[in-house]
Design an enzyme around this catalytic site. Sequence first.
Site, PDB file in Angstrom:
ATOM      1  N   GLY A 121       0.736  -1.062  -0.088  1.00  0.00           N
ATOM      2  CA  GLY A 121      -0.149  -0.158   0.051  1.00  0.00           C
ATOM      3  C   GLY A 121       0.678   1.329   0.062  1.00  0.00           C
ATOM      4  N   GLY A 122       2.265   1.213  -0.422  1.00  0.00           N
ATOM      5  CA  GLY A 122       2.992   2.290  -0.647  1.00  0.00           C
ATOM      6  C   GLY A 122       3.145   3.158   0.853  1.00  0.00           C
ATOM      7  CB  SER A 202       4.123  -3.206  -2.429  1.00  0.00           C
ATOM      8  OG  SER A 202       4.400  -2.172  -3.123  1.00  0.00           O
TER       9      SER A 202
END
Length: 549
Positions: A121-122, A202
């Site tokens: 989710g960055g 991520s």
Amino acid sequence: MIKILVVELLVLLASSSVFSIEVDTDLGRVRGVNLTSRLGVSFHAFRGIRYAEPALGELRFVNPQPVKPWSPGTFDASQDGPMCPQPWDNMTDVSEDCLRLNVYTKDVKARKPVIVFLHPGGFYVFSGQSKYLAGPEHFMDRDCVLVSLNYRLGSLGFLATGTKDAPGNAGLKDQVLALRWVQKHIHRFGGDPQSVTLLGYSAGSISIGLHMISPMSRGLFHRGICMSASPYGPPKYHSNDLQLAQRQARLLKCPQEPVAEMVECMRRKPYLDYVSTYNGMFEFGWNPVLNWRIVVEEDFGQERFLIEDPFKTARRGDFYKVPLITGITEFEFKSAAFWDLRNASIVSKYNSDWERFAPIALILDRDSNQSRTATRVLREKYLPESRDKLEYPKSLKGLGELFSDALIGVAFNRFLRLMAPHTPIYTYLFRYKGRYSFLKNPDNQEAMGPVHHDELLYLFHVGLISPLLKREDPENFIIERMTRMWMEFAKKGDPHNKNDEYLKELNWPRYTSENQDYLEIGTNLTAKTGGFYLDRYHIWDELFPLSGF
């Protein structure tokens, strides 16, 4: 009448014993529920367990504090806790009291390998909740204890002023505190604290790479599965991100200086003010994708997550060495290219001033001669057919590859090169194209994967994207293979098991700098050699040599 009431009470008590379970911990008793796995196996779910005090008031922007015991009470862990503040359709599911974790287990008396999931989710969206992204039903058909967790996001988790008021990396310190909780308490849930594997995607994968570097994380885990990201991308590390902090302050109507007054004002603002200003924190669209940065902390007396540039630590080989799996998907950030090219406002920015807007999307330094030169070269190399004009669909392949390499691929390749001399690594390229994907063409509903996040569909029940896939679904074989390989690695640092019907033909050689072996994960599992996308990564090596970091 009394007899009827007694019978109803007995039925109620019997049903509650079937649907709930309680475990004693040093913090107090925890009540969970019994659920059913993808293939019908019963397991225990303890969700929303608080592992830290809510980061309110003076605890905002700084190191988290361990949760206080709730004994003699019983903690209700029957449902997901709230997600950390972010834009969401259901804002009743969002709270600053979000430092929670979930534990899933089949046998609280056992000592099973533990897999801890760090969500993507960055560093500004998503959560470890079971209902959207991290449903446990797939892994609960394997012989493990699964943990998922939330950590602070956005400015509330990564504000970095370079001062004691907000030294940075708070969200990563939340992860550390959750891992310390696992070490202290997971044995109560049937987990082995001496066999903990971090599984990150991520932003979660970047986190694992940094946990290998951080002095705070040593000894808290024993293996790592790093999917689609690493901390060794083109952006350089700094000791603060004051410019982004001041941007947030402006949006909150707080003074931008002196810093202490700015942060004090930001501590008083309701979390919903942060949520409502999310869009304003980005330059255009959701660019830059990695907006909140990890920083090398200065010493203000706090426990520091990063004490020096990760590139320096990695090159010296002075990091916590654990066996690794790491890999990427075939098309990664094709999704970002797809949506940007179909957005008239964004594509016009690229076409009118590529050298200004491309560095933002590619996460390069802005307004520097090096970034201007780099963006010109990158456009020529990746988009020769679109030198004059970017447009959909002609530019989709080239822009998709450019975004994929800038945001994921280059960092992944550097991670391999930096880690391989020091620790065992298995690497993969995920090429399986399923019915479901995080990128679907709205014109015809065609799944356009495998793109970023798509492997998660086979490791977890991702309720945002797909139904719970069953034995009779065509994806069953890839779910079985993925969860079994990951489970074998979590058990012993090696994904092979010749006695497993799904893995008996697996031949996944370790990566070495000489052979660059990898596993292509598609309809078949195919061992290959010589690396992949190396010609593309070479472009970046010439523009941004690894020796320069």
